[in-house]
Structure formats: C-alpha cells, structure tokens
Design a protein around this motif. Structure first.
Motif, PDB file in Angstrom:
ATOM      1  N   HIS A 675       0.856  -1.179   0.000  1.00 54.89           N
ATOM      2  CA  HIS A 675       0.000   0.000   0.000  1.00 54.89           C
ATOM      3  C   HIS A 675       0.895   1.234   0.000  1.00 54.89           C
ATOM      4  O   HIS A 675       1.777   1.389   0.846  1.00 54.89           O
ATOM      5  CB  HIS A 675      -0.922   0.025   1.209  1.00 54.89           C
ATOM      6  CG  HIS A 675      -1.897   1.169   1.173  1.00 54.89           C
ATOM      7  ND1 HIS A 675      -1.623   2.400   1.708  1.00 54.89           N
ATOM      8  CD2 HIS A 675      -3.145   1.272   0.629  1.00 54.89           C
ATOM      9  CE1 HIS A 675      -2.642   3.219   1.514  1.00 54.89           C
ATOM     10  NE2 HIS A 675      -3.578   2.548   0.859  1.00 54.89           N
ATOM     11  N   TYR A 677       1.239   5.426  -0.082  1.00 54.14           N
ATOM     12  CA  TYR A 677       0.614   6.728   0.161  1.00 54.14           C
ATOM     13  C   TYR A 677       1.563   7.815  -0.313  1.00 54.14           C
ATOM     14  O   TYR A 677       2.754   7.820   0.034  1.00 54.14           O
ATOM     15  CB  TYR A 677       0.301   6.921   1.644  1.00 54.14           C
ATOM     16  CG  TYR A 677      -0.233   8.308   1.946  1.00 54.14           C
ATOM     17  CD1 TYR A 677      -1.540   8.659   1.608  1.00 54.14           C
ATOM     18  CD2 TYR A 677       0.586   9.270   2.542  1.00 54.14           C
ATOM     19  CE1 TYR A 677      -2.021   9.929   1.866  1.00 54.14           C
ATOM     20  CE2 TYR A 677       0.113  10.546   2.796  1.00 54.14           C
ATOM     21  CZ  TYR A 677      -1.186  10.868   2.463  1.00 54.14           C
ATOM     22  OH  TYR A 677      -1.668  12.128   2.702  1.00 54.14           O
ATOM     23  N   LYS A 679       2.268  12.072  -0.979  1.00 55.44           N
ATOM     24  CA  LYS A 679       1.911  13.471  -0.737  1.00 55.44           C
ATOM     25  C   LYS A 679       3.036  14.344  -1.292  1.00 55.44           C
ATOM     26  O   LYS A 679       4.184  14.241  -0.854  1.00 55.44           O
ATOM     27  CB  LYS A 679       1.722  13.752   0.751  1.00 55.44           C
ATOM     28  CG  LYS A 679       1.271  15.202   1.025  1.00 55.44           C
ATOM     29  CD  LYS A 679       0.865  15.408   2.478  1.00 55.44           C
ATOM     30  CE  LYS A 679       2.077  15.410   3.387  1.00 55.44           C
ATOM     31  NZ  LYS A 679       1.718  15.781   4.777  1.00 55.44           N
ATOM     32  N   SER A 700      -2.263  14.632  -3.030  1.00 52.33           N
ATOM     33  CA  SER A 700      -2.004  13.351  -2.376  1.00 52.33           C
ATOM     34  C   SER A 700      -2.789  12.257  -3.078  1.00 52.33           C
ATOM     35  O   SER A 700      -3.762  12.523  -3.796  1.00 52.33           O
ATOM     36  CB  SER A 700      -2.368  13.397  -0.889  1.00 52.33           C
ATOM     37  OG  SER A 700      -3.750  13.646  -0.725  1.00 52.33           O
ATOM     38  N   ASP A 702      -3.294   7.584  -2.812  1.00 49.08           N
ATOM     39  CA  ASP A 702      -2.839   6.302  -2.298  1.00 49.08           C
ATOM     40  C   ASP A 702      -3.424   5.193  -3.156  1.00 49.08           C
ATOM     41  O   ASP A 702      -4.462   5.363  -3.801  1.00 49.08           O
ATOM     42  CB  ASP A 702      -3.223   6.132  -0.835  1.00 49.08           C
ATOM     43  CG  ASP A 702      -4.716   5.953  -0.639  1.00 49.08           C
ATOM     44  OD1 ASP A 702      -5.132   4.872  -0.215  1.00 49.08           O
ATOM     45  OD2 ASP A 702      -5.477   6.911  -0.929  1.00 49.08           O
TER      46      ASP A 702
END
Length: 985
Positions: A675, A677, A679, A700, A702
């Motif tokens: 996973h 993420y 930003k 951002s 994900d």
C-alpha cells in the motif's frame, strides 16, 4: 490448520495448470506430503537440527546442497556457507554434501531428539587434480562455481555474481560489473556505466536494491525537475560488493516494483577467517591523455572465540576522462538548425567506505550492523562551438547566421550513506526463525565549489558564451543546410560524419563578444527509513512457510535556484571580447574527433581558460550596468515548477510457502500486498493578462497493489532444472510525473495546461517465465527460456483536450495508457573446453543472447475545428528505451595462474523519445563494446592484472528517424589499468 491445508491444495491445482497433465500423477504423493507436514506439535518437538559451514581451501561455499541420504530432507548453504538442516529424526544418518566441480562428501552423524548438532567446518575437495590447481589458486573457475551453485539450488529464475568474479573483470563500478550477466545491458555517461537494464526493459522498470532495500535516487532531468527513481550506479565502487543477485522473476518476500528485474547488491559483513588484502592500480585514459588510479583495502577477522566478526573496506578511484562529441539539431523539414562541436574533459573520484560487524553469542542468534559511505565527485569542463545556420525569415532570404563558443566548468557531487542493523533468531530446534532489520539510506546530489572560486564562491556550474555573426556558404537557394540523405534536388548535402559549417571567411577569437552567462545549480535529496520483520516456519522436511512485512517512509527534495546573465554591451555599450580574458589552446587531448578524420581542426578556436569563469561571475563584474539578470527560483514563474518535495509511505506484507511436492518437483507460491501513500508539494503558475500568479499546491493519493506469485521447479535429472513462474509486479511513476506543479496559460488559443499527475496508477505487469538450465559437471551451464509480460497502465506523456467551465484547454500531462505487452526469449552458454588436449584445455566460452519485442497502445487526441468536438483514437508504439537485441560474449583462457578474458557487450537500438511523427523520433543507436582483462597469480597471495576498456572505441549515438541522421555522437577512446592484488592473509 485445515484452512491452510485447503489453501495449499488449491495452489497445487494451479501448479497443475502450469505444468500440464503429466504432474497429476504426483498429486497423491503431494497430498500425503502436505498432510504429514502438519504433524502434531508433540511429534515435531522430537526432531533435531544439524548445523555447519561448507568451505573449500579458500573460503565459504554458498549454494552447497546438503541432504540426508535416502530422504528428501535437505537444505542449502547461505552466502556465508552456513546451513541449518531441521526436522531430523533421532538416530544414525549419513549427510551428503554436493557442489558443482567438487567431490561429493558423505558425513556420518548420530543425533538425539531435540539436539542441535554443530558439525563445524566441512571442507570439500576439488573433483580432479587439474580443477584443484585452479581452485586453490583462486581463479575465475571458483567464482563460477559459487554463482552456478546458488543458481542451481534456487527455485526462482535468477542470476548470481560473486565478488571474486567482479574483481577479475575490467569493471570498477557496480553497473559495469552487472552488465556481464545474462540478459543485462547498461547505459553509459561519458563512457562509464551508470544504469542497469534487464531484458531490454525501460530503466524505470528495474529496481536496484542494497541488501534487499531499494537504493535512493538522486537523478534529475535536464530542466532540474528531478525526474526518475533510478539509482546511478557509477557512484558505487564494485570493490564494496560481496554478491550480486539478479532476480528475473521475483518472490513475494522481495519488493514488488520490479517489472524488468531486481538487482540486489549484497555488501560485505564479516569473513570466516582473518583477511587482509590490498589492491593498487594505475592506468591511462587515452582520450583525456591523463592518468587513472585505484586503491582499495579489505580487512576482517573473527574474535572472542569466533563470536564477533567484522570487516572494513575502503576504496579510492580517481579517473580522468574525455569525450569528443558532435550534436545536430534539425528543423521540421530536416534541414540543419545548428551544429554543435563539444569537447569534454573531466575528473571523477569515488571514495568509499564499508564496514560490517556481526555478533553470534550462540548458534541460534546473530546480530549484525552494516554501514557504507560513498562520495562521488565529477569535475567537468567543456568547450562548445555552435554554428547556428540561417533560416528563411518570412519572404526574405537571409544567409547570415551566428557562431558561438561556450566554456563551462563545474563540479557535481553525490553522496550515498547507509546504515543497517538486524538480527536472526532461531527457535524450536531451528524450525522457527525470526529475522528483523532497520535501515536508513540517504542520497544527496548537488554542485560543489570550484577549486579557484575563493572563499566567497557559491557552489554552481558556471557557463559563459561568446558569439559573433557569420556568413555561411553551401546553403540552398532559400537559405537552408541539409544532410545528403535529406538534400533537395540539385543540392550537395553533407555526409553525417562530416557536417561542415563552410564559413565564408575565417573567424578569429577576437571577434567573439560576451553574450550571456549562466550559474546553474542542481540539488536533489532522498532519505529512506525502512523497518522489516520476517517469520519462517518449517513444520516438516517438505514444507517451509514464510511471512513478513516491511514499512518504508521516504522524503524527497528537488530543485535549486540558478541565475542567468545576458550581457547587452554589444548593442548598448562597450562589448567584452573573448580575448579580453586569458585564453588557452583548444584541448586536442587524443585528437578532436580523430575517429572521423579530424574534420573540424580548421574552425576550432582557443577558448578562455576555465579558471577565468569565476572572474566573470564575481560581484564587481556583475555590477556592470550592461548585465540583464534573471534569478530562476521559487518566485520566478519560469522556474517555480522545478521546486517540489514529496513524501511516500509504503506498507507491505506477504505470505509464501515452499513445498517439496516430490524429490523432483518443488513449488513456491504466495502473495505480496503493498500500500503506497503519496503526498507532494509544489507550485501552481497561472499566466493571465495581469501577469503571472504563483501559489503553492499540494496533492495526495494512495493505492494498493496485490501481487500473487507462483514458482515451479522440476528436476528430471540432478543437473537439469526446468523452472516456470507467474509473477505480478509493478513500476511506480517517476517523481517528475508526480510533481504537482501546474502551469496554466490563459493567453493562448486554446488555453493550455501543463501539469504532473498525482493520480497516476503504477504500471502493472503479469509476467510469465519459463527457463531451462543444464549444468555441466566441469563447471558450466547452458540455458534457454522465454518470457511474456502483459502490461497495464503504461505511463506516457499525453497531450489531450479538456473543456473546463465552458473553455477549451490543451492539456499536457503524464497519463496511463490501457495496455501493452513485452515478450522475448534468452539463450546462454558457459562452457570450458576441457576436452581439448594440453594447452588448449584452458580455453572456454561464454555467450548469452536476449531478444525482446513490445507494443503499447497510446491514445491520440484531436479537436474537430468546425464542431469543437474532442476526438480520441489509439495508435500502437514501441515501449520507449526497450532494445530488441542484447548479447554478451566472452572468450577466456585459464590454466595455472594465468587468466585472460576478452568480453563483448551489445545493446541494440531503442526508442528514446517520441517527438513529432515517426521520422522525428529520437533513437538510441546500437552499441557494442569490447573489453580485455588479464591476470597472473604468482602464488596464493600475489596477483598481477591488466584491464583494458573499450578496445574498439565504440561511439555512443542518438539519431532522428534513421541512423544516417545523427543527433548526438560521442567518442571516449581506450582506457586501461595495470595493478597488483596482494592477499596478505
């Protein structure tokens, strides 16, 4: 437990689909094996563990096969030669230890329940008197043995290279060492290897790991936006490498972003015995006509009754380099816009330090610490002549152009720093293991201060350009210049290797006036923090289960200010001439473009000394009112987009199982989930009638990636492997693609938007691989395989149209295409000609060839001018930077203490940039380099060597559309080094 058993049987059914109906007959045996694997805890608690270390007279033997005679219970030795054989039933047994090229050894053992029996060091003997001579003297053959044994025992499809192989090749950085592996090629920078390419796939699809964790990147792009995730490997000296693992079909316990392959560099930690070796080398770069030096030292030992081991190594590599280059820029009609003649001279230094220590208080616990530091410095100077040819200005025929000379000098530095701490802990007689590791890696790139810039000088790459109007001959009637392949009827165009400016009169240095100056700065930094935990459980001799997780957080910084100075004196005041400053002779080191007959000696001028550049940029000079100054920084609309930061967090977990379905068939299956993420922070620039507006922007996103994997290994004979794999892998978007910068112009027709795309999906690939491997008893291999990659979400630079609030916008941004594919096959052979008589028996050959082809669907956007309707169509393109043909070949001789190796590396042409129509595409031309290495081992301690690179002086070329229309051609000439390696103990 029943659920686990059911899951494993489902995996077995999947394997049947891969292997065909012939394997169904083994289903009952497999079912019985799995059922017995999950015996009651009480029964399993009665078993014992046997541990030990397999070595020869030189050191540990990784990849040794250890099995209890008459059973399928076996294991292999790790990189340190250590092995752990669990689930051994109490009683008397015979342990069989085998290794390619060595006599098989049998060891009788007696174990009791719950015992850990340590056999200590088991030394194997060479298989013949001739082989023993080679092995004891530490020749190339012993290196091959290590690599081939690891490859043979692996379930996965992989290649391996050992440190002593690397030391016997003329390769001084990590990229050049790896290029010798099957299916691998490299891209070079000024003749030195920098990037690794696996099976011809794009560079961004190949992951580079350091001890299992992805190396940080400092790579940027020409516009300073900081582009790729690719780690430059010329900063990493090969002496610091213990092993290299190239995984072409990865396993669930490896990082999943590796469509092409995963290259893992394993650094030194601790030796098995006291070690001290010194290497000294001295040579010459024949293009720069300046020296090359190399020195390294390795020291290690074990103390405290062997419980503490440590190793430290240091290396220093100084190499002068030179490049002769010419570049051509074309207009849309293929006429020549300008011709650039560039002469580069530089000096690269790499200083590296590596240290490792391990603590083994007992046979069940090991704690280790590793650290490395490398400092790479590239001092570059260049003299560039540019001949700008005239073009038609409206209805006016103009035969006047411009000639300019630019001098530049700068130092770029890259530092890589990393530390790791981890441990291995065994429980339950070795059946249960816990491995853990925490690491941090930091890579930083930026300019360094010039040696003569003084205490107040700022780090920057300095450039100054002097120019003068000139008139050219041999132009077409409408004022154009062409190559012969593009020349209109009645015009005599130039050959691509002899493009002459045809000046109407001689130009002297005193005619060139200062035009502009540029102080360019670059900066990028990536910092990674990683923690991982792995659990291994081996309930029986037939099943091993493994699960674990990894968490990584990354911080990225990109961008640096730079300044542009336009000198207006030629039009508004007193001009500054090039001869107002101290000049020096043109650097004809090695002869400028002597490879094509020195065609430009009559037009080259003496430039200003590079030491004069800081004078042009001092405060007093820049106070001249004739200077027009622009700062390119966060406040400048033209450069704000180059400044951005990014944060990425990746959480990963996996589960996998190794199952011996029979004594000939093994299965590895599992899945990995990652996973991610993201930003990113950058700038938005909007150009309006009232002027530009700059604002900060933050985006951002994900996404999750589920990556199932299955590997099957069938061994119909002891020396024959058939391997089949399905893996799902991916490649994250480059940093520059995720850069949130958005540039909007409301003054264009239509309005335009240029931006990054944080919503990009990674490119996914479903990979199917088959490989056959036949191992010769006298240390060699013949192999062949096929591969197919079904691709999703390929990333490309898209130009489309959008309607926003009723207004039409032309949008340029990276997007995902729908699908594509890449497929090919590879063949390889490594064979010693030991069947030949006498002297000839020392010869051997190595060769491998990889073919790959690809396609990707790319959307095309257009607007119906009458209706305003946006129309979408699809075209098919080759995947950029993918080569069809790659091969490595070598002829070697090894007998007694003498080793000679002549090696060639070929990389076929590949599409570099999609621009305009197909005739305008930029291509990377085919390249074939030849290197020679020789060594003579005087005794077990002292070895002399000679290394020669680029024997054929192969150029690097880019061309537009066809090979007869060059865009860039570079020559590097020969470089060589002579040295000694002394193993003190």
């Amino acid at each position: 437990m029943k659920t686990t058993l059911r899951l494993l049987n489902y995996v077995w059914l999947l394997s049947v689909l891969f292997m065909g109906t012939d394997t169904i007959a083994q289903t009952s045996e497999m079912t019985i094996g799995i059922s017995s694997a999950f015996s009651s805890p009480d029964e399993l608690g009665e078993t014992a563990e046997i541990i030990g270390t397999v070595t020869d007279e030189l050191g540990p033997l990784p990849g040794a096969n250890i099995v209890i005679k008459g059973t399928n219970n076996g294991t292999t030795s790790n990189f340190d030669g250590h092995f752990s054989l669990v689930n051994v039933q109490p009683g008397s047994h015979v342990l069989v230890i085998s290794y390619i090229g060595y006599d098989t050894k049998e060891v009788a053992v007696e174990v009791t329940k719950r015992e850990q029996l340590n056999l200590g060091t088991i030394t194997l003997s060479a298989g013949s008197e001739a082989l023993e001579e080679v092995v004891i003297k530490g020749g190339y053959k012993s290196s091959q043995q290590k690599a081939l044994n690891i490859k043979k025992q692996s379930i996965a499809i992989m290649e391996v290279m050992a440190s002593d192989v690397i030391g016997k090749l003329p390769d001084r950085n990590a990229a050049e060492a790896v290029q010798r592996m099957q299916g691998v090629s490299i891209e070079r920078d000024h003749g030195e290897g920098r990037y690794v390419i696996v099976r011809g796939t794009p560079i961004a699809w190949n992951s580079t790991l350091m001890n299992g964790s992805r190396m940080p990147s400092t790579e940027g792009t020409s516009d300073n936006t900081g582009g790729t995730r690719t780690a430059p490997l010329d900063v990493f000296p090969s002496e610091m490498i213990e092993f290299v693992e190239l995984s072409k079909a990865i396993t669930p316990d490896m990082e999943g972003d590796a469509i092409g392959g995963s290259v893992n560099f394993i650094t030194r930690t601790a030796p098995n015995k006291k070690t001290l070796s010194v290497n000294l080398g001295y040579g010459q770069n024949f293009q720069a006509e300046k020296p090359v030096q190399n020195a390294s030292i390795v020291y290690g030992d074990r103390v405290a009754d062997g419980k503490i081991g440590f190793m430290v190594s240091g290396t220093y590599w100084n190499r002068n380099w030179g490049t002769d280059n010419y570049e051509v820029v074309y207009n849309e009609n293929f006429s020549i816009n300008n011709l650039q003649l560039r002469d580069y001279l530089g000096k690269r230094t790499t200083a590296g330090f590596n240290a490792g220590m391990e603590y083994k208080p007992n046979d069940n616990t090991k704690i280790f610490v590793r650290g490395l530091y490398t400092d790479f410095k590239d001092e570059e100077s260049a003299v560039e002549h540019t001949f700008a040819f005239p073009t038609q200005d409206g209805e006016t025929l103009n035969t006047e152009g411009e000639m300019s000379l630019r001098v530049r000098h700068g130092i770029t530095g890259i530092t890589l720093f990393g530390t790791e701490m981890g441990g291995n802990h065994k429980f339950a007689n070795g059946k249960f293991n816990i491995d853990w590791k925490a690491s941090t890696y930091d890579a930083e790139m930026g300019n360094r201060k010039l040696p003569n810039s003084g205490n107040t000088g700022e780090p920057a790459y300095l450039m100054a350009t002097f120019s003068t109007p000139v008139t050219y001959n041999n132009l077409t009637s409408d004022g154009y210049k062409f190559l012969d392949i593009d020349a209109p009827a009645g015009y005599n165009g130039d050959h691509y290797d002899n493009i002459q400016p045809y000046l109407s009169s001689t130009v002297e240095g005193g005619q060139l006036q200062l035009d502009n100056q540029l102080a360019y700065k670059s900066y990028s930094k990536e910092t990674d923090y990683t923690g991982q935990l792995d659990f291994t459980y081996q309930p029986s001799e037939k099943v091993k289960l493994k699960a674990g997780g990894k968490y990584k957080t990354m911080k990225l910084e990109r961008g640096a200010p730079y300044s542009y100075y336009l000198y207006l004196g030629g039009n508004y005041g007193a001009p500054i001439y090039m001869t107002d400053y101290a000049t020096t002779g043109f650097p004809y080191n090695g002869g400028y473009l002597s490879e094509i007959g020195n065609p430009y000696d009559n037009v080259l001028l003496d430039p200003i000394k590079k030491e004069e550049l800081p004078t042009l940029f001092n405060t007093e000079t820049l106070a001249n009112p004739m200077y027009y100054h622009i700062n390119f920084n966060k406040e400048n609309p033209s450069s704000a987009g180059a400044f951005y930061t990014g944060n990425e967090d990746v959480a990963a977990a996996y589960v996998m199982g190794d199952i011996s379905l029979s004594d000939k068939l093994k299965l590895m299956a599992g899945a990995r989930y990652e996973h991610t993420y993201l930003k990113y922070k950058g700038h938005a620039v909007t150009t309006t009638e009232d002027g530009p507006i700059i604002s900060e922007i933050e985006n951002s996103n994900d996404f999750g990636s589920l990556l199932p994997m299955v590997h099957l290994k069938y061994m119909p004979k002891d020396n024959l492997n058939l391997k089949l794999a399905y893996t799902r892998t991916f490649a994250r978007a480059n940093f520059s693609d995720l850069n949130p910068t958005e540039t909007v112009s409301l003054l264009s027709i239509p309005n335009t938007i240029s931006r990054g795309n944080i919503k990009l999906e990674p490119t996914y690939s479903n990979n199917f691989d088959f490989m056959g491997e036949y191992f010769f008893k006298d240390v060699g291999l013949v192999s062949g395989g096929v591969f197919y990659k079904s691709l999703e979400n390929l990333i490309y630079s898209a130009r489309s149209y959008e309607t926003i609030d009723g207004e039409l916008y032309q949008v340029t941004q990276p997007n995902n295409s729908e699908q594509g594919w890449l497929a090919g096959f590879e063949l390889g052979i490594s064979k010693r000609l030991t069947f030949l008589p006498g002297f000839l028996s020392g010869f051997g050959v190595e060769a491998n060839y990889t073919f790959a082809d690809s396609e990707m669907d790319v959307p095309q956007y257009d607007v119906d001018q009458s209706t305003g309707e946006i129309m979408v169509s699809t075209t098919t393109e080759k995947i950029p930077n993918q080569s069809k043909h790659i091969f490595n070949t070598a002829l070697f001789y090894e007998k007694g203490g003498l080793t000679v190796r002549l090696a060639g590396n070929y990389k076929g042409e590949s599409l570099a940039v999609v621009q305009g129509n197909t005739e305008n595409y930029r291509w990377y031309d085919k390249n074939f380099t030849v290197d020679l290495s020789t060594s003579y081992r005087l005794n077990s301690k002292l070895r002399f060597y000679l290394e020669l690179n680029n024997l054929t002086n192969e150029p690097l070329r880019y061309y537009q559309g066809t090979a007869d229309r060059p865009e860039q051609t570079e020559y590097y000439s020969l470089r060589g080094m002579f040295g000694i390696n002394y193993n003190i103990f």
